[in-house]
Design a protein around this motif. Sequence first.
Motif, PDB file in Angstrom:
ATOM      1  N   LEU A   1      47.653  31.997  32.458  1.00 53.84           N
ATOM      2  CA  LEU A   1      48.492  31.084  33.227  1.00 53.84           C
ATOM      3  C   LEU A   1      49.172  31.754  34.424  1.00 53.84           C
ATOM      4  O   LEU A   1      49.107  31.230  35.549  1.00 53.84           O
ATOM      5  N   PRO A   2      49.795  32.933  34.245  1.00 57.26           N
ATOM      6  CA  PRO A   2      50.365  33.600  35.433  1.00 57.26           C
ATOM      7  C   PRO A   2      49.295  33.972  36.458  1.00 57.26           C
ATOM      8  O   PRO A   2      49.530  33.864  37.670  1.00 57.26           O
TER       9      PRO A   2
ATOM     10  N   PHE B   1      46.519  32.400  36.995  1.00 56.90           N
ATOM     11  CA  PHE B   1      46.098  31.165  37.658  1.00 56.90           C
ATOM     12  C   PHE B   1      47.119  30.741  38.721  1.00 56.90           C
ATOM     13  O   PHE B   1      46.767  30.338  39.822  1.00 56.90           O
ATOM     14  N   VAL B   2      48.392  30.856  38.351  1.00 60.67           N
ATOM     15  CA  VAL B   2      49.450  30.508  39.307  1.00 60.67           C
ATOM     16  C   VAL B   2      49.407  31.451  40.507  1.00 60.67           C
ATOM     17  O   VAL B   2      49.513  31.025  41.669  1.00 60.67           O
ATOM     18  N   TRP B   3      49.207  32.741  40.243  1.00 56.79           N
ATOM     19  CA  TRP B   3      49.153  33.740  41.331  1.00 56.79           C
ATOM     20  C   TRP B   3      47.975  33.465  42.257  1.00 56.79           C
ATOM     21  O   TRP B   3      48.106  33.528  43.475  1.00 56.79           O
ATOM     22  N   LEU B   4      46.819  33.167  41.668  1.00 55.87           N
ATOM     23  CA  LEU B   4      45.631  32.871  42.471  1.00 55.87           C
ATOM     24  C   LEU B   4      45.818  31.595  43.292  1.00 55.87           C
ATOM     25  O   LEU B   4      45.310  31.482  44.408  1.00 55.87           O
ATOM     26  N   SER B   5      46.537  30.641  42.744  1.00 52.56           N
ATOM     27  CA  SER B   5      46.773  29.388  43.473  1.00 52.56           C
ATOM     28  C   SER B   5      47.631  29.612  44.708  1.00 52.56           C
ATOM     29  O   SER B   5      47.523  28.877  45.699  1.00 52.56           O
TER      30      SER B   5
ATOM     31  N   VAL C   1      40.309  38.055  33.571  1.00 54.58           N
ATOM     32  CA  VAL C   1      41.592  37.924  32.864  1.00 54.58           C
ATOM     33  C   VAL C   1      41.380  37.344  31.462  1.00 54.58           C
ATOM     34  O   VAL C   1      42.002  37.796  30.492  1.00 54.58           O
ATOM     35  N   VAL C   2      40.512  36.354  31.354  1.00 56.78           N
ATOM     36  CA  VAL C   2      40.231  35.758  30.047  1.00 56.78           C
ATOM     37  C   VAL C   2      39.648  36.804  29.096  1.00 56.78           C
ATOM     38  O   VAL C   2      40.048  36.915  27.931  1.00 56.78           O
ATOM     39  N   PHE C   3      38.703  37.576  29.591  1.00 60.43           N
ATOM     40  CA  PHE C   3      38.074  38.593  28.745  1.00 60.43           C
ATOM     41  C   PHE C   3      39.092  39.651  28.305  1.00 60.43           C
ATOM     42  O   PHE C   3      39.166  40.017  27.122  1.00 60.43           O
ATOM     43  N   VAL C   4      39.875  40.136  29.250  1.00 55.98           N
ATOM     44  CA  VAL C   4      40.862  41.170  28.919  1.00 55.98           C
ATOM     45  C   VAL C   4      41.906  40.627  27.947  1.00 55.98           C
ATOM     46  O   VAL C   4      42.316  41.299  26.995  1.00 55.98           O
ATOM     47  N   SER C   5      42.362  39.369  28.173  1.00 54.62           N
ATOM     48  CA  SER C   5      43.370  38.787  27.285  1.00 54.62           C
ATOM     49  C   SER C   5      42.814  38.580  25.874  1.00 54.62           C
ATOM     50  O   SER C   5      43.540  38.751  24.883  1.00 54.62           O
ATOM     51  N   LEU C   6      41.546  38.220  25.748  1.00 54.87           N
ATOM     52  CA  LEU C   6      40.933  38.092  24.420  1.00 54.87           C
ATOM     53  C   LEU C   6      40.879  39.433  23.716  1.00 54.87           C
ATOM     54  O   LEU C   6      41.162  39.531  22.502  1.00 54.87           O
ATOM     55  N   VAL C   7      40.515  40.483  24.449  1.00 59.24           N
ATOM     56  CA  VAL C   7      40.474  41.828  23.856  1.00 59.24           C
ATOM     57  C   VAL C   7      41.863  42.247  23.393  1.00 59.24           C
ATOM     58  O   VAL C   7      42.047  42.790  22.295  1.00 59.24           O
ATOM     59  N   ILE C   8      42.858  41.978  24.244  1.00 54.98           N
ATOM     60  CA  ILE C   8      44.232  42.335  23.861  1.00 54.98           C
ATOM     61  C   ILE C   8      44.668  41.544  22.625  1.00 54.98           C
ATOM     62  O   ILE C   8      45.300  42.081  21.710  1.00 54.98           O
TER      63      ILE C   8
END
Length: 357
Positions: free
Chosen positions: A44-45, A47-51, A339-346
């Motif tokens: 979410l952060p 996505f907001v940053w990219l927006s 980000v999705v991949f890294v967050s899943l690993v974390i």
Amino acid sequence: MNMHQNTLHKSHYDNDDEIDLLELVATLWRSKTLIISCMLVCVLPAFVWLSLQAPVYKLETIFGSTSNYDIQALQPTPLPDGKRYEVKTLKSDDIYQELLVQTGSLNTQKLFWEQWSKQPLSADPTSGFSANDEQFKKFFKSFTLTPPNPKTPTITTSQISLETENPTQDIKTLTAYVDFLNAHVVDKFVSQLDKGYASNLKQLEFDYSTLKKREQQKLEDSLVQLQESLNLASSLNIVDTPYEQLSGIELKVMDDRQYLLGTRVLAQEIKSVQERADKPLSAFVPELRNMEYWQEIMQNDLDRLKVIKADVQAFNLASPVVSSLDPIKPKKLLILIGVVFVSLVIGVMIVFVINGI
């Protein structure tokens, strides 16, 4: 017996591995809420940053070496029989190399920016940056020159690229920079030609003056000799050449005895020499006439340079400034996948830590 025990032992470990794997999957499934929460906390952060990030486009233009035809107007005119005074001709390769040097030069870009923005840049960066300085800094950092690759000699073109968030405005800026480069490089070589003409004209004028003085001195010496011979012929009462007395005598007797020409001839020669002194020496000395002709050609070339330099192209523009159709960064989809991949690993690692694995 031993073989049977080994088989049972192997089967036991295989069952243990299968049970462990199932337990891991079951543990992850039971903790799916934690994993998804961890993913959302990261995604979410991001996505907001990219927006909030403005899309960056790439502007580029391609150019190559100029042709000899394009710089023909700048070339010095050949001087017949006066090679030693000719100004060195220009070479398209030299112009292209100078263009590459000037394109990536910080000083050249500063000169352009001050002319483009109509505002001076700060001479001392330690004293602080103005808004104009910040804009130039952004332009300089996003500017890239890609010269020809020596490993591919068949490709001689170069590329200028600029990354920008405002392609509509910066297309005008980069186009103006290309035009500035052309004028800047042409001015540099015109200045080089001016120095060559000034030096050669100075030498030509010196040689002309020296030759003219020498010929003038010859004329004066001839007049003195003729006057002495006239005086001697008058004292001997020799009005005309005494051909009767000289018959049968070798003509070399006349050498250095001009008084034998008689007063009539000598007086006429003196009159002719005196009249010649009042006329331009170049009418009687071909080399002086040639020098005047060369000087006129070189002066015409100098005058021509001032008029035509604005129409000369220092390079061949293979492609005008164009913008990429799609933004080159940020790569939003690629970043989100990362980000999705890294967050899943974390998230999985957190689950493992909580369950003591």
